[in-house]
Design a protein around this motif. Structure first.
Motif, PDB file in Angstrom:
ATOM      1  N   LEU A 316      -5.941  29.682  -5.567  1.00  0.00           N
ATOM      2  CA  LEU A 316      -6.323  30.804  -4.555  1.00  0.00           C
ATOM      3  C   LEU A 316      -4.978  31.100  -5.007  1.00  0.00           C
ATOM      4  O   LEU A 316      -4.055  30.635  -5.602  1.00  0.00           O
ATOM      5  N   PRO A 317      -4.642  32.952  -5.196  1.00  0.00           N
ATOM      6  CA  PRO A 317      -3.886  33.755  -5.756  1.00  0.00           C
ATOM      7  C   PRO A 317      -3.228  33.046  -4.082  1.00  0.00           C
ATOM      8  O   PRO A 317      -3.031  33.118  -3.119  1.00  0.00           O
ATOM      9  N   VAL A 318      -1.432  33.665  -4.781  1.00  0.00           N
ATOM     10  CA  VAL A 318      -0.140  33.635  -4.208  1.00  0.00           C
ATOM     11  C   VAL A 318      -0.388  34.160  -2.450  1.00  0.00           C
ATOM     12  O   VAL A 318       0.040  33.247  -1.833  1.00  0.00           O
ATOM     13  N   ASP A 319      -0.656  34.816  -2.495  1.00  0.00           N
ATOM     14  CA  ASP A 319      -0.620  35.965  -0.981  1.00  0.00           C
ATOM     15  C   ASP A 319      -2.074  35.016  -0.605  1.00  0.00           C
ATOM     16  O   ASP A 319      -1.479  35.384   0.582  1.00  0.00           O
ATOM     17  N   VAL A 320      -3.030  35.187  -0.628  1.00  0.00           N
ATOM     18  CA  VAL A 320      -4.013  33.682  -0.002  1.00  0.00           C
ATOM     19  C   VAL A 320      -3.223  32.480   0.810  1.00  0.00           C
ATOM     20  O   VAL A 320      -3.275  32.320   1.176  1.00  0.00           O
ATOM     21  N   GLN A 321      -2.686  32.192  -0.715  1.00  0.00           N
ATOM     22  CA  GLN A 321      -2.502  30.643  -0.697  1.00  0.00           C
ATOM     23  C   GLN A 321      -1.128  30.863   1.054  1.00  0.00           C
ATOM     24  O   GLN A 321      -0.966  30.135   2.259  1.00  0.00           O
ATOM     25  N   ILE A 322      -0.266  32.173   1.037  1.00  0.00           N
ATOM     26  CA  ILE A 322       0.871  32.212   2.118  1.00  0.00           C
ATOM     27  C   ILE A 322       0.210  32.292   3.368  1.00  0.00           C
ATOM     28  O   ILE A 322       0.353  31.215   4.232  1.00  0.00           O
TER      29      ILE A 322
END
Length: 629
Positions: A316-322
């Motif tokens: 998943l995109p980094v912002d979603v991972q965070i």
């Protein structure tokens, strides 16, 4: 071919777990060997989780060790948590697992490589395999240098046309921060190999200073830790706990709402992923009824603050991972050091290999590791070791070492690959082995140490220690069969153990067969000859499961005849009348080496095997000048 820059007996391409074992095997067997890697600093990198072993994988590591390989020793030198899994079940499925210090592991393996005579390491990208008349001649580097080799072992891991995905962004890479191998993939295609595309993934790494461990559950290893290697007397590293956390409905909502930005669910990723190691996106979609999924926070080492979030591999995109990570209790303020990602890479369908892992099409070319469609460090190392051993044996004019399915999990692994093939990353499980009681975690040394010594990979010191232990075990087994216990000596103990007292004397072996009686209890009353702990465990298991073990041995003996009936390499399957088109196609694709292997090919019926056996026997009689009437 241009004048070579150098000449070697064996060239190994790739410095991962398969490459290290292959290079060490060839060097230790006395062959002039060169290991080519794109980055010397990442040799033996634990690319994914910082752990070795696990269910069935631990069996592979112990077998590698018994044969004289390196993985178990390196794990013991770098391990920071050791556990024996499945202790509550039978010994056939006990398996070892260790957390490793990521940096210590690769430094220890590099030390082993550097300390091996005849073994050289070069940093270079290999672009071409040099082949003449279907025989390997050497390799060509990206900088135009050529190196001659009598055998070449390709162990490229995820680097063949590697493509990393984070969200809808992707870029060529063999591993995070490293270049892919593009030219070599094209070379294999030009040489006629059938190739596929696979996918694997890794989770984010988290800064330990931002984890609230008080909201997680610590999980310590065994105390004292049990070493992986039969040669390691004890573990010296400080031991560390892992920590257990859980996803929740908020986590799952974040993932579900972001699936449109997932390369896995938007169709960007084409490669086939591992069924048994799904991404967290897959878990949430496929197991929508599960309110939570376990997350193991695993330390990356003694001198780093990074923790590996095992259980949530993601692309998943980094912002979603965070947001996903911070929705997990204990990780509310977590900082991601390295994001998770998926990687696609090319593989070669392994039915194009012999059991030696030499390709059928090109003499002297061997493939090992993820290029053959497997996943996992342990599966790769096992293949690398066997490819190295067999390349060395072939060069020195000796018969190959082929482990059968009843002899080793390594034998199961290789037979599955070359017979059944794989369309997804292959992972070893205990359920893949038919003879699990013969292939226990504790008896790998008894099964394989002699073979390792025979090919020259087991040191005199290790072999001497093993033969001494084997003699002690044999003596103890005889003692237990011959020494008797009298009712007045043992009945009080038997009653305390809630098992029936004896009315007349019984052998210690008869008593030990009882489920309630352990070797430790008998040892108190009837001391042995100071057996080491692992030998005690072996003796107890051998006696308690003797009937089942003999039953499996009888089964092996029954199929032995077919298993070793050789099929000539140029056998004409079309000359067998009565084979269906499907069976004919499968036999011609795999070209099995024995009748036993033919019978394991999906779709090849028992009737077809019978026909095949009859024709082989008829051809033998003809060649011997006998009448076929």
């Amino acid at each position: 071919m241009p004048l070579p820059t150098g000449s070697y007996d064996v060239i190994v391409i790739g410095g991962g777990h398969a490459g290290c074992e292959a290079a060490l095997a060839c060097g230790r067997m006395g062959l002039r060997t060169c290991l080519f890697t794109m980055n010397v600093d990442t040799i033996a990198q634990l690319s994914c989780n910082p752990a070795i072993g696990g269910l069935a994988k631990g069996h592979l590591v112990r077998e590698i060790d018994a044969l004289g390989g390196q993985m178990a020793k390196t794990t013991d030198a770098s391990g920071i948590q050791f556990r024996v899994l499945n202790r509550s079940k039978g010994p056939a499925v006990w398996s070892m697992r260790a957390q490793a210090d990521r940096s210590l592991y690769k430094f220890s393996m590099k030390e082993a490589l550097d300390g091996t005579p005849n073994l050289y390491i070069k940093q270079a990208a290999i672009e071409e395999l040099l082949v003449d008349n279907n025989k390997i001649m050497g390799v060509l580097t990206a900088s135009g240098e050529t190196y001659e080799g009598r055998a070449v072992i390709v162990t490229t891991g995820t680097f063949l046309n590697g493509l990393i995905h984070i969200g809808l962004t992707n870029y060529p890479s063999g591993r995070a921060g490293e270049f892919p191998s593009v030219g070599l993939s094209g070379c294999l295609l030009r040489l006629g190999f059938k190739m596929g595309r696979l996918k694997t993934g890794t989770p984010p790494r988290i800064d330990a200073r931002t984890i609230d461990f008080s909201k997680t559950t610590p999980q310590w290893g065994d105390d004292p830790p049990e070493p992986f290697s039969f040669s390691t007397p004890q573990i010296k590293n400080p031991q560390m706990p892992c920590f257990i956390a859980y996803t929740n409905e908020t986590t799952h909502d974040i993932i579900r709402s972001s699936l449109a930005r997932s390369p896995l669910y938007s169709g960007v990723i084409k490669g086939v992923g591992a069924r048994y190691c799904p991404s967290i996106e897959d878990k949430v979609v496929r197991f929508s009824d599960k309110p939570r999924h376990q997350v193991f926070l695993e330390p990356e080492g003694l001198h780093t603050k990074e923790y590996y979030a095992n259980g949530i591999p993601t692309s998943l995109p980094v912002d979603v991972q965070i947001r996903m990570v911070r929705s997990i209790e204990g990780l509310d303020e977590a900082e991601i050091v390295r994001p998770g990602y998926a990687i696609e890479y090319d593989c070669v369908y392994p039915t194009q290999l012999r059991h030696t892992l030499e390709t059928k099409a090109i003499d002297g070319l061997y493939l090992a590791g993820q290029i053959n469609g497997t996943s996992g460090y342990e599966e790769a190392a096992a293949q690398g070791l066997m490819a190295g051993i067999n390349a060395a044996l072939k060069i020195t004019g000796q018969p190959p070492l082929i482990l059968q399915r009843h002899e080793a999990y390594i034998g199961v692994l290789i037979d599955d690959l070359v017979t059944l093939g794989t369309k997804e990353p292959y992972r070893m499980f205990t359920s893949r082995a038919e003879y699990r009681l013969l292939l226990r975690n504790d008896n790998a040394e008894m099964r394989l140490r002699d073979a390792g010594a025979r090919v020259g990979l087991v040191s005199e010191e290790d072999y001497g220690r093993f033969t001494s232990k084997r003699a002690l075990i044999e003596r103890e087994l005889i003692r237990l069969k011959q020494q008797y216990a009298r009712p007045d000596e043992i009945n009080e103990t038997l009653i305390a153990l809630n098992t029936t007292p004896i009315e007349e004397k019984a052998t210690l072996e008869q008593l030990l067969k009882r489920p309630q009686v352990t070797y430790a209890y008998l040892e108190k009353l009837y001391p042995s000859h100071s057996l080491p702990l692992d030998a005690m465990q072996y003796v107890e298991t051998e006696i308690k499961y003797e009937g089942y073990v003999k039953q499996q041995e009888r089964l092996v003996a029954r199929i032995h005849k077919l298993e070793f009936k050789q099929i000539p390499p140029d056998f004409d399957y079309r000359a067998i009348s009565g084979l269906s088109r499907e069976v004919l196609g499968k036999l011609e694709e795999v070209r099995p080496e024995t009748v036993g292997q033919a019978g394991r090919i999906p779709g090849v019926t028992p009737a077809a095997v019978s026909l095949l056996t009859v024709v082989i026997e008829k051809n033998k009689r003809k060649q011997a000048g006998e009448s076929d009437s």
